[in-house]
Design an enzyme around this catalytic site. Structure first.
Site, short mmCIF file in Angstrom:
data_model
loop_
_atom_site.label_atom_id
_atom_site.label_comp_id
_atom_site.label_asym_id
_atom_site.label_seq_id
_atom_site.Cartn_x
_atom_site.Cartn_y
_atom_site.Cartn_z
N SER A 23 -13.00 -12.81 -6.34
CA SER A 23 -11.79 -12.70 -7.13
C SER A 23 -12.12 -12.03 -8.45
CB SER A 23 -11.19 -14.09 -7.41
OG SER A 23 -10.16 -14.03 -8.38
N TYR A 60 -11.89 -22.84 -9.23
CA TYR A 60 -11.79 -21.78 -8.23
C TYR A 60 -12.72 -20.62 -8.56
CZ TYR A 60 -9.65 -17.80 -5.77
OH TYR A 60 -9.43 -16.68 -5.01
#
Length: 257
Positions: free
Chosen positions: A149, A162
């Protein structure tokens, strides 16, 4: 040694029934590659993707898999081995896309241990041990792509748990590339920026204020869509990018430059 010289190439795509995984599976099929895709609970969505891939002239099979439960990975590998034999008369597949995942949005002070453990199990432990179990089935000369990400590069409040896992995936990718290089297996990581999907409750897609903020912070002036990512991943499974290895490829349109 097994090789990837077979005419039919096969990719395993985790989380291929929706979102970026679905888009990647279709893009991979458009490259002339057959697909074994996984889904967690929505078989109907997975069956739709299988039909879409068939319409492109490729073969696809959908298998259930919960990437948060590593205890089920051995059985999944057995299933994959059986499907390869029955559907393709093959012992190995060529490409692995570790895509399946979910998110959590909570500040460090509010993140629970259960939320943190879920992120570990899905995004770090899951990728590590699923890849481990599938290694005997990946053909020498194959390819692995892990999904990270943009949040592993830039920091936005509320995504610490995350993003920390995605940072771990980026390190793991380099180690995979180093250890699997002797088998001719290249391993790379693709890091999407903010994308309009149902990920995280669809906030980037559905929240107009958030969407506008992301667009304003992106050099290309808009928020990403799934079609911006699937082709990037699929390209890493083609001979044109065979010499790209151990790299982090961010596909974010130039966020937070």
């Amino acid at each position: 040694m097994n090789t990837t010289t077979q005419e039919t190439r096969i990719a395993v795509v985790t989380g291929g029934s929706r979102g970026l995984g679905r888009n990647a599976a279709l893009a991979i099929a458009n490259k002339g590659i057959d697909v074994i895709l996984t889904y967690r609970s929505r078989k109907d969505e997975a069956d739709t993707v299988v039909a879409e891939i068939a319409a492109l002239g490729r073969r696809a099979v959908a298998l259930p898999l919960d990437v948060s439960r590593s205890a089920g990975f051995t059985d999944f590998a057995v299933q994959v081995k059986g499907i390869l034999a029955s559907q393709w008369q093959r012992e190995h597949f060529d490409y692995l896309l570790n895509n399946a995942g979910t998110g959590v949005h909570a500040g460090i002070a509010e993140t629970t241990e259960a939320q943190f453990d879920e992120m570990v199990n899905i995004h770090l432990k899951g990728v590590f041990f699923l890849t481990q179990k599938l290694l005997p089935l990946i053909a020498d000369g194959g390819r692995i792509v892990n999904v990270s990400s943009g949040l592993a590069r830039f920091a936005l409040p509320g995504y610490a748990a995350y993003a920390a896992m995605k940072g771990g995936i980026e390190v793991l990718t380099r180690y995979m590339a180093k250890e699997l290089g002797a088998r001719g297996i290249a391993v790379n990581v693709v890091a999407p920026g903010a994308i309009e999907t149902d990920f995280g409750g669809g906030a980037v897609r559905d929240n107009a204020q958030l969407n506008a903020f992301v667009a304003s912070q992106t050099a290309l002036g808009r928020v990403g869509v799934p079609d911006d990512i699937g082709g990037v991943i699929a390209s890493l499974f083609t001979p044109d990018l065979r010499w790209v290895n151990a790299q982090r490829i961010e596909a974010s349109g130039g966020m937070f430059l």
